[in-house]
Scaffold this motif. Sequence first.
Motif, mmCIF file in Angstrom:
data_model
loop_
_atom_site.group_PDB
_atom_site.id
_atom_site.type_symbol
_atom_site.label_atom_id
_atom_site.label_comp_id
_atom_site.label_asym_id
_atom_site.label_seq_id
_atom_site.Cartn_x
_atom_site.Cartn_y
_atom_site.Cartn_z
ATOM 1 N N ILE A 176 0.840 -1.196 0.000
ATOM 2 C CA ILE A 176 0.000 0.000 0.000
ATOM 3 C C ILE A 176 0.873 1.243 0.000
ATOM 4 C CG2 ILE A 176 -1.922 -1.112 1.218
ATOM 5 C CD1 ILE A 176 -0.894 0.320 3.779
ATOM 6 N N VAL A 177 0.285 2.358 -0.344
ATOM 7 C CA VAL A 177 0.935 3.654 -0.136
ATOM 8 C C VAL A 177 0.667 4.053 1.308
ATOM 9 C CG1 VAL A 177 0.956 6.098 -0.748
ATOM 10 C CG2 VAL A 177 0.744 4.362 -2.538
ATOM 11 N N ALA A 178 1.715 4.115 2.100
ATOM 12 C CA ALA A 178 1.579 4.452 3.518
ATOM 13 C C ALA A 178 1.616 5.954 3.746
ATOM 14 C CB ALA A 178 2.694 3.793 4.330
ATOM 15 N N GLU A 179 2.294 6.668 2.858
ATOM 16 C CA GLU A 179 2.433 8.122 3.022
ATOM 17 C C GLU A 179 2.507 8.775 1.648
ATOM 18 O OE1 GLU A 179 5.557 11.352 5.011
ATOM 19 O OE2 GLU A 179 5.774 9.199 5.388
ATOM 20 N N LEU A 180 1.591 9.698 1.395
ATOM 21 C CA LEU A 180 1.640 10.441 0.140
ATOM 22 C C LEU A 180 2.751 11.479 0.190
ATOM 23 C CD1 LEU A 180 -2.150 11.063 -0.613
ATOM 24 C CD2 LEU A 180 -0.557 9.746 -2.020
ATOM 25 N N PRO A 181 3.348 11.802 -0.949
ATOM 26 C CA PRO A 181 4.392 12.829 -0.969
ATOM 27 C C PRO A 181 3.799 14.226 -0.869
ATOM 28 C CG PRO A 181 3.902 12.125 -3.189
ATOM 29 C CD PRO A 181 3.074 11.254 -2.285
ATOM 30 N N GLU A 182 4.662 15.199 -0.673
ATOM 31 C CA GLU A 182 4.233 16.593 -0.776
ATOM 32 C C GLU A 182 3.675 16.799 -2.190
ATOM 33 O OE1 GLU A 182 6.177 21.104 -0.493
ATOM 34 O OE2 GLU A 182 7.343 19.328 0.070
ATOM 35 N N GLY A 183 2.540 17.461 -2.275
ATOM 36 C CA GLY A 183 1.885 17.605 -3.567
ATOM 37 C C GLY A 183 0.850 16.534 -3.822
ATOM 38 N N GLY A 184 0.678 15.610 -2.853
ATOM 39 C CA GLY A 184 -0.323 14.568 -2.990
ATOM 40 C C GLY A 184 -1.627 14.957 -2.312
ATOM 41 N N THR A 185 -2.738 14.578 -2.914
ATOM 42 C CA THR A 185 -4.068 14.827 -2.356
ATOM 43 C C THR A 185 -4.806 13.502 -2.225
ATOM 44 O OG1 THR A 185 -4.190 17.021 -3.385
ATOM 45 C CG2 THR A 185 -6.262 16.035 -2.651
ATOM 46 N N LEU A 186 -5.213 13.170 -1.016
ATOM 47 C CA LEU A 186 -5.954 11.938 -0.784
ATOM 48 C C LEU A 186 -7.386 12.096 -1.288
ATOM 49 C CD1 LEU A 186 -6.095 9.104 0.539
ATOM 50 C CD2 LEU A 186 -6.829 10.252 2.651
ATOM 51 N N LEU A 187 -7.817 11.167 -2.151
ATOM 52 C CA LEU A 187 -9.153 11.230 -2.741
ATOM 53 C C LEU A 187 -10.088 10.157 -2.192
ATOM 54 C CD1 LEU A 187 -8.197 11.871 -6.487
ATOM 55 C CD2 LEU A 187 -8.630 13.550 -4.673
ATOM 56 N N ALA A 188 -9.532 9.027 -1.741
ATOM 57 C CA ALA A 188 -10.374 7.957 -1.200
ATOM 58 C C ALA A 188 -9.530 7.032 -0.343
ATOM 59 C CB ALA A 188 -11.049 7.170 -2.320
ATOM 60 N N ARG A 189 -10.201 6.379 0.608
ATOM 61 C CA ARG A 189 -9.552 5.420 1.506
ATOM 62 C C ARG A 189 -10.512 4.270 1.772
ATOM 63 N NH1 ARG A 189 -10.757 9.811 5.027
ATOM 64 N NH2 ARG A 189 -8.571 10.436 5.164
ATOM 65 N N SER A 190 -9.990 3.189 2.385
ATOM 66 C CA SER A 190 -10.831 2.099 2.869
ATOM 67 C C SER A 190 -10.300 1.665 4.231
ATOM 68 C CB SER A 190 -10.854 0.921 1.883
ATOM 69 O OG SER A 190 -9.566 0.355 1.752
ATOM 70 N N ARG A 191 -10.923 0.668 4.822
ATOM 71 C CA ARG A 191 -10.633 0.331 6.211
ATOM 72 C C ARG A 191 -9.159 0.031 6.464
ATOM 73 N NH1 ARG A 191 -13.151 -4.781 9.637
ATOM 74 N NH2 ARG A 191 -12.185 -4.268 11.641
ATOM 75 N N HIS A 192 -8.548 -0.816 5.642
ATOM 76 C CA HIS A 192 -7.164 -1.214 5.878
ATOM 77 C C HIS A 192 -6.188 -0.630 4.848
ATOM 78 C CE1 HIS A 192 -8.134 -3.940 9.123
ATOM 79 N NE2 HIS A 192 -9.028 -4.560 8.375
ATOM 80 N N THR A 193 -6.688 0.231 3.989
ATOM 81 C CA THR A 193 -5.830 0.840 2.971
ATOM 82 C C THR A 193 -5.997 2.347 3.040
ATOM 83 O OG1 THR A 193 -6.075 -1.115 1.561
ATOM 84 C CG2 THR A 193 -5.262 0.893 0.518
ATOM 85 N N PRO A 194 -5.009 3.061 3.582
ATOM 86 C CA PRO A 194 -5.169 4.500 3.811
ATOM 87 C C PRO A 194 -5.249 5.334 2.546
ATOM 88 C CG PRO A 194 -2.920 3.819 4.303
ATOM 89 C CD PRO A 194 -3.713 2.565 4.077
ATOM 90 N N VAL A 195 -4.708 4.815 1.427
ATOM 91 C CA VAL A 195 -4.761 5.553 0.165
ATOM 92 C C VAL A 195 -5.336 4.630 -0.911
ATOM 93 C CG1 VAL A 195 -3.478 6.855 -1.568
ATOM 94 C CG2 VAL A 195 -2.715 6.895 0.816
ATOM 95 N N GLU A 196 -6.607 4.818 -1.228
ATOM 96 C CA GLU A 196 -7.251 4.058 -2.302
ATOM 97 C C GLU A 196 -7.268 4.849 -3.614
ATOM 98 O OE1 GLU A 196 -8.108 1.074 -2.575
ATOM 99 O OE2 GLU A 196 -8.626 0.239 -0.620
ATOM 100 N N ALA A 197 -7.237 6.176 -3.525
ATOM 101 C CA ALA A 197 -7.194 7.015 -4.723
ATOM 102 C C ALA A 197 -6.511 8.324 -4.350
ATOM 103 C CB ALA A 197 -8.595 7.286 -5.272
ATOM 104 N N ALA A 198 -5.748 8.865 -5.287
ATOM 105 C CA ALA A 198 -4.996 10.079 -4.989
ATOM 106 C C ALA A 198 -4.654 10.840 -6.265
ATOM 107 C CB ALA A 198 -3.700 9.745 -4.237
ATOM 108 N N GLU A 199 -4.424 12.125 -6.096
ATOM 109 C CA GLU A 199 -3.790 12.956 -7.125
ATOM 110 C C GLU A 199 -2.422 13.337 -6.586
ATOM 111 O OE1 GLU A 199 -5.604 16.679 -9.066
ATOM 112 O OE2 GLU A 199 -4.064 17.487 -7.728
#
Length: 276
Positions: free
Chosen positions: A161-184
């Motif tokens: 999984i992606v545990a941490e988005l970089p600077e410039g990342g925007t979290l768009l969706a998540r689920s119970r055990h996956t913190p980043v399901e969709a991102a820009e």
Amino acid sequence: MTLRLLVVASETPTQRAQRRRHAGASSDETYKETLLSLRPDASVETISCVDTALDPPGFDIEGFDGVFFAGSPIDMQNDGLEARSAANFMSNVYQVGVPAFGSCAGLQIAAVAAGGRSEPRLPHMKAGFVRGITATDAGRRHPLLAGREIVWNAPAMHAQIVAELPEGGTLLARSRHTPVEAAEIRHANGVFYGVQYHPEISLAEIAIALRRETDDLIAQGLARAAGDVDEYAQMLEQLAEAPERDDLAWRLGLDDDVIVPAMRLIEIRNFLSFLT
């Protein structure tokens, strides 16, 4: 407008050959077929970011309108040759500024290349489908998820999984055990849209993938025996052949967001619209 699209493989030559034997096509080849089903007038080429022998002569990223990163078992948390090669390729895409989209490992590659971090998914691998993907406030307004409900399901096969988005990342969706399901992710001169799940994979392909992972599914306690995996896979194959079978959909716990291709492919369709 005729789109010129590039699909990037991150499977090794051995992994590509294994997937062809099991599923009839490597992950990047499946992606190419999906894109052509949505835009039959597009020009779609493939390349590997971990095997330079697949590079076409005269390759130039700047000549493409969009880049797509297919899924793979690549481990982006370890600083191995393949992970470095994939991250360097994505860094070049960011520098050139061609918009990119990725599924599963594609999201991990894009995040790590921009300074983010990936790690193993706990408590175990996600196999088959992810339930309860939930859009964030930013995701509800984002063009990538236009047409999605606030909560939805999707095909998924991943152990990272992606545990941490970089600077410039925007979290768009998540689920119970996956913190980043969709991102820009916006980095350097580029923009990347990505999802941890697999909108491009059909029910029949999920069935094939589950059978291929039978030993791991048993080892992780997700199935008691090979027959359990095969029974589940058979139901998926039957539903793929007869999507009107409400009895199978009920037993599998699947809705139209997975069963109906037009709904399953929303993110890819939205990204193609973004390119035009």
